[in-house]
Design an enzyme around this catalytic site. Structure first.
Site, PDB file in Angstrom:
ATOM      1  N   ASP A   1      -0.757  -5.369   9.600  1.00  0.00           N
ATOM      2  CA  ASP A   1      -1.710  -4.376   9.126  1.00  0.00           C
ATOM      3  C   ASP A   1      -2.970  -5.136   8.722  1.00  0.00           C
ATOM      4  O   ASP A   1      -2.955  -5.908   7.765  1.00  0.00           O
ATOM      5  CB  ASP A   1      -1.108  -3.627   7.929  1.00  0.00           C
ATOM      6  CG  ASP A   1      -2.046  -2.537   7.412  1.00  0.00           C
ATOM      7  OD1 ASP A   1      -3.170  -2.412   7.942  1.00  0.00           O
ATOM      8  OD2 ASP A   1      -1.647  -1.820   6.479  1.00  0.00           O
TER       9      ASP A   1
ATOM     10  N   LYS B   1     -13.232  -0.612   5.728  1.00  0.00           N
ATOM     11  CA  LYS B   1     -13.824  -1.473   4.683  1.00  0.00           C
ATOM     12  C   LYS B   1     -14.882  -2.405   5.242  1.00  0.00           C
ATOM     13  O   LYS B   1     -15.958  -2.519   4.691  1.00  0.00           O
ATOM     14  CB  LYS B   1     -12.749  -2.336   4.004  1.00  0.00           C
ATOM     15  CG  LYS B   1     -11.414  -1.686   3.821  1.00  0.00           C
ATOM     16  CD  LYS B   1     -11.349  -0.800   2.602  1.00  0.00           C
ATOM     17  CE  LYS B   1     -10.159   0.106   2.752  1.00  0.00           C
ATOM     18  NZ  LYS B   1      -9.680   0.699   1.561  1.00  0.00           N
TER      19      LYS B   1
ATOM     20  N   TRP C   1       0.878  -1.183   0.000  1.00  0.00           N
ATOM     21  CA  TRP C   1       0.000   0.000   0.000  1.00  0.00           C
ATOM     22  C   TRP C   1       0.906   1.220   0.000  1.00  0.00           C
ATOM     23  O   TRP C   1       1.856   1.292   0.796  1.00  0.00           O
ATOM     24  CB  TRP C   1      -0.883  -0.036   1.260  1.00  0.00           C
ATOM     25  CG  TRP C   1      -1.798   1.134   1.401  1.00  0.00           C
ATOM     26  CD1 TRP C   1      -2.601   1.681   0.443  1.00  0.00           C
ATOM     27  CD2 TRP C   1      -2.022   1.899   2.589  1.00  0.00           C
ATOM     28  NE1 TRP C   1      -3.305   2.735   0.963  1.00  0.00           N
ATOM     29  CE2 TRP C   1      -2.982   2.900   2.273  1.00  0.00           C
ATOM     30  CE3 TRP C   1      -1.529   1.842   3.889  1.00  0.00           C
ATOM     31  CZ2 TRP C   1      -3.433   3.819   3.206  1.00  0.00           C
ATOM     32  CZ3 TRP C   1      -1.982   2.756   4.811  1.00  0.00           C
ATOM     33  CH2 TRP C   1      -2.930   3.740   4.473  1.00  0.00           C
TER      34      TRP C   1
END
Ligand code: PMP
Length: 415
Positions: free
Chosen positions: A216, A252, A134
């Site tokens: 993460d 999300k 990311w």
């Protein structure tokens, strides 16, 4: 005297936000947005989870909810529920008091607070992130005081799979106390996660080399539709006896992108250490934003605490992940039907919101210019930007791009 601000140079744009702007300004009727990592329903619309709406209505009627400051480390009920969701409510680390959490500003804020704490108090300066990862990981860690950013190999463009030998070799040569940033599930951008056997080997090397795991977890439940399966790697590391930290995001899986709801989970070897760690985290947060916002954390905490609402939410994440998987199948099927050069199996093998298509930069530019299909220059697409009404259009466009600009120096699209 001119302005003091004349010394300020124009900063580069952030690709994903620039694409969103271009998309919103584009007047073409059949434009398609495959850029930003946010869920879209089968009509291409953002989706507020019904359980969130329900909870928000309930909260709006509740006159006992005030706008007073939260404590610096946020809502404890929220953090406790988050840690339980991550490591499993029966994990002995919870009963022992070795596992705890603090509320943060979504996943990014959690990474930021965790990294600054590790740098300040454990004096860690080297961190490793996957190549690719990311795009924000590097900046967050460098801004937190980490002076030695390094990468470990991850994606092999020739096979559209993990370069596992490369990964292990890179971890083996990492200096002791390096922080290794690991995606708990649904690796962004590649959509490829290590297998359980591969995680075991990663843990072996990290144990041997005394490396520190920073997970993460931005997609728990969203990836496979199953909260426990998506937390397997974190729980496995704990079973192996690792101390670790993990950044959790509810952007999300709860669709709470702009509410900035996150948690930093921490597991230490001895419960005696927890108060000092928490006290120093308090000072990190105090100097950064003082205390977190309440609304989103209350929504999440209330849903996680109520059996019925919790089950309803699990239904929502199953629905979202199933739709993503169906669209993977649909895109691959269309490309196969068209006979588009290359193998497109990786689209269905990948998991989570994204597919690393293997399209190269020239092909991506062509898709944007000719077809008004917006995607990152790395070839990453957000699968749920696809739906039954546009998947054929997108497949035709990819077919055209791949045949018009065959990938000579780049094998990905050929495989
Ligand atoms: N980590 C990864 C891998 C991500 O994909 C994201 C979201 N794009 C985040 C962290 C953080 O997102 P947020 O701050 O919105 O929770």
């Amino acid at each position: 005297m001119g302005s003091r601000f004349e010394v300020v140079e124009q900063g580069p744009p952030i690709e994903v936000f620039q694409l969103m702007k271009l998309f919103s300004e584009d007047t073409y009727q059949n434009k398609v947005n495959l850029s930003v990592g946010a869920y879209r329903d089968e009509n291409g619309k953002p989706w507020v989870l019904p359980v969130v709406r329900k909870m928000e209505k309930q909260m709006a009627e509740d006159n006992t909810l005030l706008h007073e400051y939260l404590p610096v480390l946020g809502l404890e009920q929220f953090s406790n529920a988050s840690v339980a969701m991550l490591i499993g409510p029966d994990n002995p680390a919870i009963a022992d008091g070795r596992a705890f959490g603090i509320q943060t500003l979504s996943g990014t804020g959690s990474l930021r607070v965790g990294a600054e704490f590790l740098n300040k108090h454990l004096k860690y300066t080297t961190f490793y992130y996957s190549s690719p990862t990311w795009e924000n990981h590097h900046l967050v860690f460098v801004n937190s005081g980490f002076t030695s950013p390094r990468t470990y190999r991850y994606w092999d463009p020739k096979t559209c799979a993990i370069d596992f030998d490369g990964l292990i070799e890179d971890l083996r040569s990492a200096p002791e106390n390096s922080v290794i940033l690991l995606h708990a599930c649904a690796h962004n951008p590649t959509g490829i996660d290590p297998t359980q056997e591969q995680w075991e080997k990663i843990a072996d090397v990290m144990e041997e080399r005394k490396l520190f795991p920073f997970f993460d977890s931005a997609y728990q439940g969203f990836a496979s539709g199953d909260l426990d399966r998506d937390a397997w790697a974190v729980r496995y590391f704990l079973k192996r006896g690792f101390e670790l930290v993990c950044a959790q995001s509810y952007a999300k899986n709860f669709g709470l992108y702009n509410e900035r709801v996150g948690n930093l989970a921490i597991v230490v070897k001895d419960a005696k250490l927890a108060p000092a760690v928490k006290s120093q985290l308090t000072w990190v947060v105090r100097g950064m934003y003082s205390n977190p916002p309440a609304h989103g954390a209350r929504v999440v905490a209330n849903v996680l605490a109520d059996r019925q609402l919790f089950d309803e939410w699990r239904g929502h994440i199953r629905l979202m992940s199933t739709r993503v998987m169906q669209m993977r199948e649909a895109l691959r099927a269309e490309l196969v039907k068209l006979g588009t050069p290359g193998s497109w199996d990786h689209i269905v093998k990948q998991i989570g919101l994204f597919s690393y298509t293997g399209l190269n930069q020239r092909q991506v530019e062509y898709l944007i210019q000719e077809y008004h299909i917006y995607l990152l220059s790395s070839g990453r697409i957000n699968i749920c930007g696809l739906n039954q009404s546009n998947v054929q259009y997108v497949a035709n466009a990819i077919h055209d791009a791949v045949t018009k600009f065959p990938a000579e120096d780049d094998n990905r699209a050929k495989l």
